[in-house]
Design a protein around this motif. Sequence first.
Motif, mmCIF file in Angstrom:
data_model
loop_
_atom_site.group_PDB
_atom_site.id
_atom_site.type_symbol
_atom_site.label_atom_id
_atom_site.label_comp_id
_atom_site.label_asym_id
_atom_site.label_seq_id
_atom_site.Cartn_x
_atom_site.Cartn_y
_atom_site.Cartn_z
ATOM 1 N N VAL A 1 3.071 43.886 14.251
ATOM 2 C CA VAL A 1 1.638 43.342 13.800
ATOM 3 C C VAL A 1 1.329 42.076 14.450
ATOM 4 C CG1 VAL A 1 0.526 42.394 11.381
ATOM 5 C CG2 VAL A 1 2.370 44.358 11.541
ATOM 6 N N ILE A 2 0.184 42.136 15.129
ATOM 7 C CA ILE A 2 -0.160 40.820 16.066
ATOM 8 C C ILE A 2 -1.393 40.733 15.416
ATOM 9 C CG2 ILE A 2 -0.986 40.580 18.436
ATOM 10 C CD1 ILE A 2 0.987 42.721 19.407
ATOM 11 N N GLY A 3 -1.346 38.931 15.195
ATOM 12 C CA GLY A 3 -2.551 38.283 14.771
ATOM 13 C C GLY A 3 -2.685 38.537 13.213
ATOM 14 N N PRO A 4 -3.368 37.697 12.620
ATOM 15 C CA PRO A 4 -4.275 36.815 12.917
ATOM 16 C C PRO A 4 -3.522 35.530 13.456
ATOM 17 C CG PRO A 4 -4.491 36.878 10.788
ATOM 18 C CD PRO A 4 -3.221 37.857 11.092
ATOM 19 N N HIS A 5 -4.346 34.419 13.430
ATOM 20 C CA HIS A 5 -3.859 33.146 13.350
ATOM 21 C C HIS A 5 -3.154 32.735 12.066
ATOM 22 C CE1 HIS A 5 -4.044 28.616 13.324
ATOM 23 N NE2 HIS A 5 -4.254 28.601 14.315
ATOM 24 N N LYS A 6 -1.864 31.702 12.137
ATOM 25 C CA LYS A 6 -1.218 31.583 11.169
ATOM 26 C C LYS A 6 -2.079 30.958 9.925
ATOM 27 C CE LYS A 6 0.947 27.300 13.063
ATOM 28 N NZ LYS A 6 0.011 27.487 14.470
ATOM 29 N N ASP A 7 -3.048 30.237 10.015
ATOM 30 C CA ASP A 7 -3.813 29.841 8.970
ATOM 31 C C ASP A 7 -4.369 30.990 8.121
ATOM 32 O OD1 ASP A 7 -3.277 27.271 9.784
ATOM 33 O OD2 ASP A 7 -5.556 26.910 10.746
ATOM 34 N N PRO B 1 3.263 44.796 1.645
ATOM 35 C CA PRO B 1 3.329 43.271 2.075
ATOM 36 C C PRO B 1 3.075 43.444 3.522
ATOM 37 C CG PRO B 1 5.384 43.535 1.231
ATOM 38 C CD PRO B 1 4.761 44.557 0.781
ATOM 39 N N VAL B 2 2.441 42.411 4.173
ATOM 40 C CA VAL B 2 2.086 42.422 5.533
ATOM 41 C C VAL B 2 2.996 41.504 6.268
ATOM 42 C CG1 VAL B 2 0.660 42.082 7.559
ATOM 43 C CG2 VAL B 2 -0.233 43.213 5.299
ATOM 44 N N GLN B 3 3.936 41.809 7.205
ATOM 45 C CA GLN B 3 4.700 40.963 7.910
ATOM 46 C C GLN B 3 4.243 40.817 9.374
ATOM 47 O OE1 GLN B 3 7.579 39.124 6.720
ATOM 48 N NE2 GLN B 3 7.329 40.144 4.828
ATOM 49 N N VAL B 4 3.775 39.599 9.711
ATOM 50 C CA VAL B 4 3.123 39.450 11.105
ATOM 51 C C VAL B 4 4.295 39.116 12.075
ATOM 52 C CG1 VAL B 4 1.790 38.013 12.344
ATOM 53 C CG2 VAL B 4 0.971 38.498 10.296
ATOM 54 N N ASP B 5 4.289 39.999 13.204
ATOM 55 C CA ASP B 5 5.308 39.544 13.917
ATOM 56 C C ASP B 5 4.879 38.520 15.227
ATOM 57 O OD1 ASP B 5 7.397 41.836 13.784
ATOM 58 O OD2 ASP B 5 5.468 42.813 13.505
ATOM 59 N N THR B 6 3.606 38.469 15.631
ATOM 60 C CA THR B 6 3.096 37.650 16.535
ATOM 61 C C THR B 6 2.079 36.986 15.893
ATOM 62 O OG1 THR B 6 4.010 39.117 18.312
ATOM 63 C CG2 THR B 6 2.252 37.157 18.843
ATOM 64 N N TRP B 7 1.780 35.741 15.509
ATOM 65 C CA TRP B 7 0.778 34.938 15.304
ATOM 66 C C TRP B 7 -0.076 34.397 16.499
ATOM 67 C CZ3 TRP B 7 -0.633 35.057 10.310
ATOM 68 C CH2 TRP B 7 0.541 34.973 9.132
ATOM 69 N N LEU B 8 -1.501 34.697 16.399
ATOM 70 C CA LEU B 8 -2.291 34.219 17.701
ATOM 71 C C LEU B 8 -2.936 32.882 17.482
ATOM 72 C CD1 LEU B 8 -3.727 38.019 17.966
ATOM 73 C CD2 LEU B 8 -2.054 36.920 19.403
ATOM 74 N N GLU B 9 -3.359 32.329 18.650
ATOM 75 C CA GLU B 9 -4.001 31.112 18.468
ATOM 76 C C GLU B 9 -5.327 30.873 19.140
ATOM 77 O OE1 GLU B 9 -1.468 27.700 19.356
ATOM 78 O OE2 GLU B 9 -0.662 28.239 17.141
ATOM 79 N N GLY B 10 -5.653 31.979 20.066
ATOM 80 C CA GLY B 10 -6.887 32.139 20.851
ATOM 81 C C GLY B 10 -6.077 31.820 22.328
ATOM 82 N N GLY B 11 -6.930 32.629 23.202
ATOM 83 C CA GLY B 11 -6.565 32.287 24.638
ATOM 84 C C GLY B 11 -5.468 33.244 25.101
ATOM 85 N N GLU B 12 -4.730 33.806 24.158
ATOM 86 C CA GLU B 12 -3.862 34.966 24.674
ATOM 87 C C GLU B 12 -4.388 36.150 25.250
ATOM 88 O OE1 GLU B 12 -2.157 33.140 20.862
ATOM 89 O OE2 GLU B 12 -3.959 33.920 21.540
ATOM 90 N N ILE B 13 -3.608 36.810 26.161
ATOM 91 C CA ILE B 13 -4.139 38.182 26.693
ATOM 92 C C ILE B 13 -3.328 39.156 26.019
ATOM 93 C CG2 ILE B 13 -4.591 39.362 28.869
ATOM 94 C CD1 ILE B 13 -6.305 37.211 28.834
#
Length: 215
Positions: free
Chosen positions: A78-84, A106-118
């Motif tokens: 699961v990729i995104g959203p931002h950790k906030d 429940p949703v387990q996020v594997d990679t939080w995003l910050e903006g600017g990633e590709i």
Amino acid sequence: MMLQVKIVPVTAFAQNCSILWDSESKEAVLIDAGGEAVKLKQEVEAMGLKVKALWLTHGHLDHAGAVGELAKLWQVPVIGPHKDDQFWLDMIQDVSKRYGFPIPQPVQVDTWLEGGEILELGQTKFEVRFAPGHTPGHVMFYSPEYHLLWTGDVLFKGSIGRTDFPRGNHQQLIDSIQRECFSLPDETQFISGHGPMSTIGHEKKFNPFVAGKAG
């Protein structure tokens, strides 16, 4: 290689889940698998796709409701959203209960995003754009090559996201739209979380909430 997109509305909120895939490799991602996991699974199987990841614009139930179940089923990250937006994802079961919806996994996020990633799917690259306001951790996905933007609940045809939820912020949302949406070429098409597609140029001209404010 051609990027293909199919929009599948799910849940009582008619949330646009997007299935994206590479026509050659048949590798796919889902953006905002908001509910009706069985329906989404059938769509993917009918097209013979291999899902590689689930991408999330934000943590609201109607965007993330099927993510837990499908991540388990397909064994994908699961990729995104931002950790906030963690607090929204943590509340997803309580919110479902309140609406009388089936209780999601429940949703387990594997990679939080910050903006600017590709992010990549096949040969196609997607820029992550951080656009808080509707929720504090909202992100969008943009393909420069295809002039295509996924706005989640930031910008709609003729409307903008609600900001009356916990930690929503109207001014922040307007700022996000101007910075992250209206900076893109006018011909950019966007797929929002609900309702029909539109273009950035159209919204700059006609959207009553933000038209004429492009700066």
